[in-house]
Design an enzyme around this catalytic site. Sequence first.
Site, PDB file in Angstrom:
ATOM      1  N   CYS A  41      46.956  32.508  40.796  1.00  0.00           N
ATOM      2  CA  CYS A  41      47.694  33.710  40.411  1.00  0.00           C
ATOM      3  C   CYS A  41      49.187  33.500  40.634  1.00  0.00           C
ATOM      4  O   CYS A  41      49.612  33.083  41.707  1.00  0.00           O
ATOM      5  CB  CYS A  41      47.170  34.866  41.253  1.00  0.00           C
ATOM      6  SG  CYS A  41      48.344  36.149  41.612  1.00  0.00           S
ATOM      7  N   GLU A  42      49.978  33.749  39.592  1.00  0.00           N
ATOM      8  CA  GLU A  42      51.412  33.465  39.705  1.00  0.00           C
ATOM      9  C   GLU A  42      52.157  34.504  40.533  1.00  0.00           C
ATOM     10  O   GLU A  42      53.309  34.306  40.889  1.00  0.00           O
ATOM     11  CB  GLU A  42      52.042  33.297  38.321  1.00  0.00           C
ATOM     12  CG  GLU A  42      52.105  34.550  37.490  1.00  0.00           C
ATOM     13  CD  GLU A  42      52.710  34.273  36.111  1.00  0.00           C
ATOM     14  OE1 GLU A  42      52.570  33.149  35.613  1.00  0.00           O
ATOM     15  OE2 GLU A  42      53.318  35.198  35.556  1.00  0.00           O
ATOM     16  N   HIS A  43      51.525  35.612  40.845  1.00  0.00           N
ATOM     17  CA  HIS A  43      52.187  36.630  41.657  1.00  0.00           C
ATOM     18  C   HIS A  43      52.065  36.340  43.156  1.00  0.00           C
ATOM     19  O   HIS A  43      52.923  36.724  43.930  1.00  0.00           O
ATOM     20  CB  HIS A  43      51.599  38.026  41.384  1.00  0.00           C
ATOM     21  CG  HIS A  43      51.937  38.533  40.016  1.00  0.00           C
ATOM     22  ND1 HIS A  43      51.198  39.491  39.370  1.00  0.00           N
ATOM     23  CD2 HIS A  43      52.938  38.196  39.170  1.00  0.00           C
ATOM     24  CE1 HIS A  43      51.741  39.726  38.188  1.00  0.00           C
ATOM     25  NE2 HIS A  43      52.781  38.957  38.035  1.00  0.00           N
ATOM     26  N   HIS A  44      50.965  35.685  43.561  1.00  0.00           N
ATOM     27  CA  HIS A  44      50.730  35.468  44.988  1.00  0.00           C
ATOM     28  C   HIS A  44      50.465  34.006  45.352  1.00  0.00           C
ATOM     29  O   HIS A  44      50.293  33.686  46.517  1.00  0.00           O
ATOM     30  CB  HIS A  44      49.521  36.302  45.456  1.00  0.00           C
ATOM     31  CG  HIS A  44      49.687  37.774  45.244  1.00  0.00           C
ATOM     32  ND1 HIS A  44      49.250  38.414  44.106  1.00  0.00           N
ATOM     33  CD2 HIS A  44      50.263  38.724  46.004  1.00  0.00           C
ATOM     34  CE1 HIS A  44      49.547  39.708  44.188  1.00  0.00           C
ATOM     35  NE2 HIS A  44      50.156  39.922  45.327  1.00  0.00           N
ATOM     36  N   GLN A  56      45.417  36.405  34.566  1.00  0.00           N
ATOM     37  CA  GLN A  56      44.125  36.315  33.877  1.00  0.00           C
ATOM     38  C   GLN A  56      44.224  36.722  32.402  1.00  0.00           C
ATOM     39  O   GLN A  56      43.624  36.086  31.528  1.00  0.00           O
ATOM     40  CB  GLN A  56      43.080  37.164  34.607  1.00  0.00           C
ATOM     41  CG  GLN A  56      41.688  36.978  34.020  1.00  0.00           C
ATOM     42  CD  GLN A  56      40.622  37.752  34.777  1.00  0.00           C
ATOM     43  OE1 GLN A  56      40.743  37.967  35.978  1.00  0.00           O
ATOM     44  NE2 GLN A  56      39.592  38.173  34.073  1.00  0.00           N
ATOM     45  N   HIS A 115      39.788  37.601  42.248  1.00  0.00           N
ATOM     46  CA  HIS A 115      41.148  37.245  42.653  1.00  0.00           C
ATOM     47  C   HIS A 115      41.274  37.310  44.170  1.00  0.00           C
ATOM     48  O   HIS A 115      41.064  38.368  44.769  1.00  0.00           O
ATOM     49  CB  HIS A 115      42.158  38.208  42.016  1.00  0.00           C
ATOM     50  CG  HIS A 115      42.282  38.040  40.532  1.00  0.00           C
ATOM     51  ND1 HIS A 115      43.423  37.589  39.918  1.00  0.00           N
ATOM     52  CD2 HIS A 115      41.380  38.246  39.547  1.00  0.00           C
ATOM     53  CE1 HIS A 115      43.235  37.533  38.619  1.00  0.00           C
ATOM     54  NE2 HIS A 115      42.009  37.923  38.359  1.00  0.00           N
ATOM     55  N   CYS A 139      43.861  37.381  45.840  1.00  0.00           N
ATOM     56  CA  CYS A 139      44.925  38.313  46.253  1.00  0.00           C
ATOM     57  C   CYS A 139      44.398  39.747  46.306  1.00  0.00           C
ATOM     58  O   CYS A 139      45.062  40.631  46.826  1.00  0.00           O
ATOM     59  CB  CYS A 139      46.147  38.204  45.339  1.00  0.00           C
ATOM     60  SG  CYS A 139      45.828  38.479  43.603  1.00  0.00           S
TER      61      CYS A 139
END
Length: 185
Positions: free
Chosen positions: A76-79, A117, A145, A147
């Site tokens: 995941c590119e956010h976390h 995703q 996920h 996260c």
Amino acid sequence: MIDHEKIEQAVRLLLEGIGEDVSREGLKDTPERIARMYEEIYGGMEEDAGTHLAKTFSVDSSEMVIERDITFYSTCEHHLLPFYGKAHIAYIPDGKVVGLSKLARTVEVFARRLQLQEQLTGQIADALMEHMQPKGALVMIEAEHMCMTMRGIKKPGSQTVTLARRGVFEEDPALEERFFRMLGR
Ligand code: ZN
């Protein structure tokens, strides 16, 4: 291109940032180990899905082809935490099919990058349309996920489901229903 030196520096800073002693036995080789691991888990950035989808076979049939339960792992590119699960791919050939393993390879190319995703689902569908020119393609991804499960709202086992439709799948809802039936949903 994976820059080992930068990753190793960054991991050392990160460890210091959480209050760790970077010189202790267990962490001594961690920066280098992570740099090597990134070669693999972000290896898709240097790959082109076209190399896997270029080799097609001619067919007369335009019956739906489904490859289900393709296991994948992405980040995941956010976390920068993993998300993982199963991808299901359907397409309606227009004279051309690919070897079934190539669909799994295509999922890998896009999963081994920093991702969202929804974006991963769309990129796989777009790659099929671009490189195989089928009448239509549908990609469904079910994923957990980290996260969401190891932090924040902590709902282990909860799945995020995304769908991307292209071509005839956008026009004909009956095709999507058939896909779900064949998937056993
Ligand atoms: Zn996340």
